[in-house]
Every structure is written in structure tokens, then in C-alpha cells.
Design a protein around this motif. Sequence first.
Motif, PDB file in Angstrom:
ATOM      1  N   SER A 188       3.954   4.999   0.126  1.00  0.00           N
ATOM      2  CA  SER A 188       2.528   5.057   0.116  1.00  0.00           C
ATOM      3  C   SER A 188       1.842   3.740  -0.486  1.00  0.00           C
ATOM      4  O   SER A 188       1.010   3.319   0.304  1.00  0.00           O
ATOM      5  CB  SER A 188       2.066   6.352  -0.528  1.00  0.00           C
ATOM      6  OG  SER A 188       2.574   7.572   0.011  1.00  0.00           O
ATOM      7  N   ALA A 189       2.298   3.190  -1.597  1.00  0.00           N
ATOM      8  CA  ALA A 189       1.622   2.301  -1.988  1.00  0.00           C
ATOM      9  C   ALA A 189       1.920   1.041  -1.305  1.00  0.00           C
ATOM     10  O   ALA A 189       1.002   0.051  -1.182  1.00  0.00           O
ATOM     11  CB  ALA A 189       2.036   1.676  -3.549  1.00  0.00           C
ATOM     12  N   THR A 190       3.052   0.993  -0.550  1.00  0.00           N
ATOM     13  CA  THR A 190       3.312  -0.265   0.401  1.00  0.00           C
ATOM     14  C   THR A 190       2.510  -0.275   1.407  1.00  0.00           C
ATOM     15  O   THR A 190       1.985  -1.271   2.046  1.00  0.00           O
ATOM     16  CB  THR A 190       5.010   0.105   0.761  1.00  0.00           C
ATOM     17  OG1 THR A 190       5.720  -0.161  -0.371  1.00  0.00           O
ATOM     18  CG2 THR A 190       5.335  -1.217   1.655  1.00  0.00           C
ATOM     19  N   GLN A 191       2.327   0.806   2.230  1.00  0.00           N
ATOM     20  CA  GLN A 191       1.407   0.948   3.218  1.00  0.00           C
ATOM     21  C   GLN A 191      -0.129   0.802   2.669  1.00  0.00           C
ATOM     22  O   GLN A 191      -0.904   0.258   3.749  1.00  0.00           O
ATOM     23  CB  GLN A 191       1.424   2.380   3.827  1.00  0.00           C
ATOM     24  CG  GLN A 191       2.662   2.858   4.410  1.00  0.00           C
ATOM     25  CD  GLN A 191       3.234   1.978   5.597  1.00  0.00           C
ATOM     26  OE1 GLN A 191       2.048   1.460   6.457  1.00  0.00           O
ATOM     27  NE2 GLN A 191       4.184   1.554   5.648  1.00  0.00           N
ATOM     28  N   ILE A 192      -0.566   1.042   1.727  1.00  0.00           N
ATOM     29  CA  ILE A 192      -1.745   0.979   1.227  1.00  0.00           C
ATOM     30  C   ILE A 192      -2.107  -0.673   1.064  1.00  0.00           C
ATOM     31  O   ILE A 192      -3.228  -1.122   1.251  1.00  0.00           O
ATOM     32  CB  ILE A 192      -1.972   1.598  -0.034  1.00  0.00           C
ATOM     33  CG1 ILE A 192      -2.263   3.099   0.298  1.00  0.00           C
ATOM     34  CG2 ILE A 192      -3.418   1.137  -0.871  1.00  0.00           C
ATOM     35  CD1 ILE A 192      -2.365   3.979  -0.809  1.00  0.00           C
ATOM     36  N   CYS A 193      -0.943  -1.239   0.496  1.00  0.00           N
ATOM     37  CA  CYS A 193      -1.275  -2.862   0.193  1.00  0.00           C
ATOM     38  C   CYS A 193      -0.996  -3.519   1.553  1.00  0.00           C
ATOM     39  O   CYS A 193      -1.436  -4.666   1.285  1.00  0.00           O
ATOM     40  CB  CYS A 193       0.153  -3.082  -0.614  1.00  0.00           C
ATOM     41  SG  CYS A 193      -0.415  -2.306  -2.354  1.00  0.00           S
ATOM     42  N   ALA A 194      -0.629  -3.046   2.527  1.00  0.00           N
ATOM     43  CA  ALA A 194      -0.365  -3.750   3.951  1.00  0.00           C
ATOM     44  C   ALA A 194      -1.883  -4.214   4.397  1.00  0.00           C
ATOM     45  O   ALA A 194      -2.781  -3.392   4.298  1.00  0.00           O
ATOM     46  CB  ALA A 194       0.190  -3.155   4.914  1.00  0.00           C
ATOM     47  N   ALA A 195      -2.019  -5.532   4.902  1.00  0.00           N
ATOM     48  CA  ALA A 195      -3.466  -5.959   5.123  1.00  0.00           C
ATOM     49  C   ALA A 195      -3.343  -5.900   6.733  1.00  0.00           C
ATOM     50  O   ALA A 195      -2.267  -6.182   7.523  1.00  0.00           O
ATOM     51  CB  ALA A 195      -3.486  -7.312   4.886  1.00  0.00           C
TER      52      ALA A 195
END
Length: 112
Positions: A15-22
Motif C-alpha cells: 500500500s505504501a508503495t502505491q501511495i508513493c507512486a507519482a
Amino acid sequence: MRTIITIMTVISVLSATQICAAEWDIIHAGKLLAVPGENVAELQSIILKNGKVVDVKQGYIEADTLETGENDTVDIHDLTDKFVLPGFIDGHVHLTLFFQPNERINWVNMSD
């Protein structure tokens, strides 16, 4: 219990990886008026990151020229035959269109 904690940790990391994607957008503008009062620029690329303008470059750049993250997305919008005015809002209205109090409701009723 350890299995549940491990699964929750993996989900949190994903989830954190998806949130950090620009989300990147490159707009190829044929003509661009970026600053009122200055000359119109031609053949420009407007670069947006997460919906905000971060740069304007001469020429039409490609996605591989950006320093993006592994999970970032890049969309290119072809407006090479358009005149681009970032932030322009068309305030065109007809204030005198409705002459009488009931005229507006008549227009609504006729607008099927």
C-alpha cells in the motif's frame, strides 16, 4: 498469529508503495502562453507531477527523459496543434440572457 502479522506487513508495504507512486503528465503544446505579457512560445512540453506543473521545456520531450520512480506512471498528451493557456478559465457568460424572473425556468424546461 505470525502469519497474520506477516500478511499485514506485506499489505502495508504494498500500500505504501502505491501511495508513493507519482503520476506524471507531459503536455506537448504547439503554442503556449505560460506568462501573460510575454511572447507566445512554440513547441513546448509542460511537465506535471501529481497534477502540478513542475517544469516547462523547449521541444517535445519523451517519458524516458524524466527521472521517475519505478512505480510512477507517465501519460503524454498531444496538443501539438493547439494553443495552450494553463490555468485559463473561460468566464464567458450571458448575464443578460434571463430578462424576467420566470425566463430561466422556461429555458430549463425547454432544454431536453
